[in-house]
Write a protein that holds these residues in place. Sequence first.
Motif, short mmCIF file in Angstrom:
data_model
loop_
_atom_site.label_atom_id
_atom_site.label_comp_id
_atom_site.label_asym_id
_atom_site.label_seq_id
_atom_site.Cartn_x
_atom_site.Cartn_y
_atom_site.Cartn_z
N GLY A 119 -13.41 -3.80 0.64
CA GLY A 119 -12.19 -3.93 1.44
C GLY A 119 -10.94 -3.78 0.59
O GLY A 119 -9.96 -3.15 1.00
N ALA A 120 -10.99 -4.35 -0.63
CA ALA A 120 -9.83 -4.27 -1.53
C ALA A 120 -9.60 -2.81 -1.96
O ALA A 120 -8.46 -2.34 -1.99
CB ALA A 120 -10.07 -5.14 -2.76
N ILE A 121 -10.70 -2.12 -2.24
CA ILE A 121 -10.56 -0.70 -2.64
C ILE A 121 -10.00 0.12 -1.49
O ILE A 121 -9.11 0.96 -1.67
CB ILE A 121 -11.93 -0.14 -3.11
N LEU A 122 -10.49 -0.16 -0.29
CA LEU A 122 -10.00 0.57 0.89
C LEU A 122 -8.51 0.32 1.09
O LEU A 122 -7.75 1.25 1.41
CB LEU A 122 -10.80 0.13 2.13
N ALA A 123 -8.09 -0.93 0.88
CA ALA A 123 -6.66 -1.26 1.05
C ALA A 123 -5.82 -0.48 0.04
O ALA A 123 -4.74 0.03 0.36
CB ALA A 123 -6.46 -2.76 0.88
N VAL A 124 -6.32 -0.38 -1.20
CA VAL A 124 -5.59 0.36 -2.24
C VAL A 124 -5.51 1.84 -1.86
O VAL A 124 -4.46 2.48 -1.99
CB VAL A 124 -6.28 0.18 -3.62
N VAL A 125 -6.62 2.38 -1.36
CA VAL A 125 -6.65 3.80 -0.97
C VAL A 125 -5.65 4.06 0.17
O VAL A 125 -4.87 5.03 0.12
CB VAL A 125 -8.08 4.23 -0.56
N LEU A 179 -11.70 8.22 -8.31
CA LEU A 179 -11.00 8.40 -7.05
C LEU A 179 -9.64 7.67 -7.07
O LEU A 179 -8.61 8.24 -6.69
CB LEU A 179 -11.87 7.89 -5.89
N LEU A 180 -9.67 6.43 -7.54
CA LEU A 180 -8.42 5.64 -7.54
C LEU A 180 -7.40 6.22 -8.51
O LEU A 180 -6.20 6.27 -8.20
CB LEU A 180 -8.72 4.19 -7.93
N GLN A 181 -7.86 6.67 -9.68
CA GLN A 181 -6.92 7.25 -10.65
C GLN A 181 -6.34 8.56 -10.14
O GLN A 181 -5.16 8.85 -10.34
CB GLN A 181 -7.62 7.47 -12.00
N TRP A 182 -7.17 9.32 -9.50
CA TRP A 182 -6.71 10.60 -8.95
C TRP A 182 -5.65 10.34 -7.87
O TRP A 182 -4.62 11.02 -7.80
CB TRP A 182 -7.90 11.38 -8.38
#
Lengths: 277, 283
Positions: free
Chosen positions: A248-254, A159-162
Motif C-alpha cells: 500500500g505504501a509503495i502504491l501511494a508513492v507511485v 520502478l520507484l527510482q525511474w
Amino acid sequence: MNASLRRTLWISRITFLEAVRQRFFAFLLVLSAAMVLSSVSFRVFDFGHGELKFIADFGFGGMFFFGSVLAVVMTAQLFFSEIDNKTALTLLAKPLSRAEFLLGKFFGAWAVLGVFVVVLASLQGTVLWAREQELLSLADPAAKLTPSFNLEGLLQLVLLQWLRLGVVISIVLTISALARTFLFAVVVGALAVVAGQLQWIAQDAFLRPTDSQLYAAFLWVSTRVIPNLQQFNLADALVLGSAGVDDGAILAVVISGLAYLLAYLTLGSLIFRRREI
Amino acid sequence: MSSAISVRHLTKDFRIGIRGLKLRAVDDVSLEIPRGQVFGLLGPNGCGKSTTLKIVLGLVSATAGEISILGEPSATSAARRRTGFLPEAPYFHKFLSGRELVRYCAQLSGVPDSDVDAAVEDALGLAAMTEAANRPIGTYSKGMLQRIGFAQAVVHDPELVILDEPTAGVDPVGSAAIGRMIHAMRDKGKTVVLCSHLLGQVEQVCDRVAIMDRGKLVLEGAVDDVLARRDRHVMTIEAMTPAARAAAESALAEHGAKVTSVTHPRRSLEDLFRELVTGSRDA
C-alpha cells in the motif's frame, strides 16, 4: 496508431538517440557504474553498519545522485539544443503541437534514464548478491543465516527510482519551457531537486501547530507544489529487507509520483504553448 | 478560391529589456498571396519578413491582425498539414542520415505509414539528394543542407511551401538548383513563398513580389509590372555601324522619339559563372 501518439513517439525516439550519443550520458553512466563496483572495496569503512547495507547505501546513493544530475542537465540540454539550434522551428512548423513536442522530449529523456537505472541497479544487485553469497559461505552453518537480498525488492526500487527521475524530468521541462537560457534551467532545476529532497522538513513543520497563518499557508503551498523526493528512497528497505514496506505504501508513492509528473507536464505544456520560438 | 495566404492588418510588437520597451517588428501589414504562384517577400535584414513568416506559421503570436492559410486560420494543425517550411540557415540532427531526417519529418507531417517510403524517395529525388541520402547530415555541405531542408519541407506534398532565405550562403550552382526546385513546385501547382534579399534570384523565379521596410509593406505586385518602365524601350541590334545609328536616331527624331542611351548588352555575372563552372554540383 493514433497520429498524435505517433508524432510524440517519433520525437521521443530522436530525443533518445540524441541523448545516448552524448558524452555526458556515457561519462555519468561509467562514473556511476565505477562507484557501484567500487562499493565492494570500501566495505572496510562500514563504520559499524551492516556490510551489505553499506554497499547498498553507497551504490544506490551514487545512482540517486548521478541520476538526478543526468535528469537535470541532460533534460535541459535536450530541450535547449532544439531551441538554440532552431530545429524546433522546423519541427513546430509541422502539424505537431507544443504539448506533443514536450511530451516527446519527456519520454525520450525518461527512456534514457530508464536505461541508466536498469544498468546500475543490475550492477548493484549483482554486487550485493555476490557479496551476500560470499558472506554466507564464510558464516558458521550453525548460525542458520538466511539471505536478505530480495530481487523483487530490487525491481520495485528500479520502478520507484525511474518514477522519481521522471518527476525530476517533468519539473526541469516545465522550468525549461519558461527559462530563456540553459544555465537558468539547470540552476533552478537543481534547486528544485534539493528542495524536493528536503520537502519532508516542510511537511514535518506543517504538521506542527503554529500561530502564524502566513507561515502555515507558505508551508501548505510548499508541501503541495514541491514533491517529496525522499519518499522514493527505499533502497535498503526494499532490496535488503531492513525495514518492512507494505504494498500500500509503495502504491501511494507511485500514485503521488504520477500525479506530480502529470501536473508538471500539463503546466509545462501550457507555458510552452505561449512561448515564441 | 481563397488565397494561399491572407494577412490582414498584421502587427507585431516585441517587448525588450526589463522595462518592457516596445519594438514594432511588423506594422499593419496586409497581403494576399495568390495560389499557384511563386511569391517573393523582400527586404533588408530586420525589416520584419522572417517575423511575418513565423507569425504565419504560428511560431510567433501576432499582437494584432488576422492570418489565414489556404482558407484555414493560421497556427492550426490543419493549416500546417498543408504547409511546408524551410527555415533560414537550417540545422538538423547531425547523427541522422538525410533519408532518416526526411522520414522523420514525413512521420511528423502525417504521411500515412503505407506512403512514407514513396514520399521520402520522391522528396529526395526532387531535391537531387538521392545519392547522398544515406550519409550523415554532419558530412553535408551548406548547399546540401539547404537541399535536404527543401526535401523535408515538401515530403508531405504540401500545397504551400515557405522558404526563408533558401540560398543564403549557397554558391551560384547550388542556388540555381534550388531555383529549379522552386520552378518544379510551381509546375506542380504549388504556391511557393520565398523570403530573400538576393534580388537577382527573386527576379528570376518569382511571379509576384512584396517589399518590406522597417516593418511596413512598401510595394506589392507582379514582377513584370513593378519592374517594367512603360515609358522606355530597349532594342538589341546586331552589326550596327555609326552611319546606321545616325540614320536610326534621325528616323526616330522625326517621330518625336529620342535615344537617351546606347549600351552593349551584358550578361549577368551569375550567368557567366554558371556557364563556366559546370559539373561542380556538390552532391
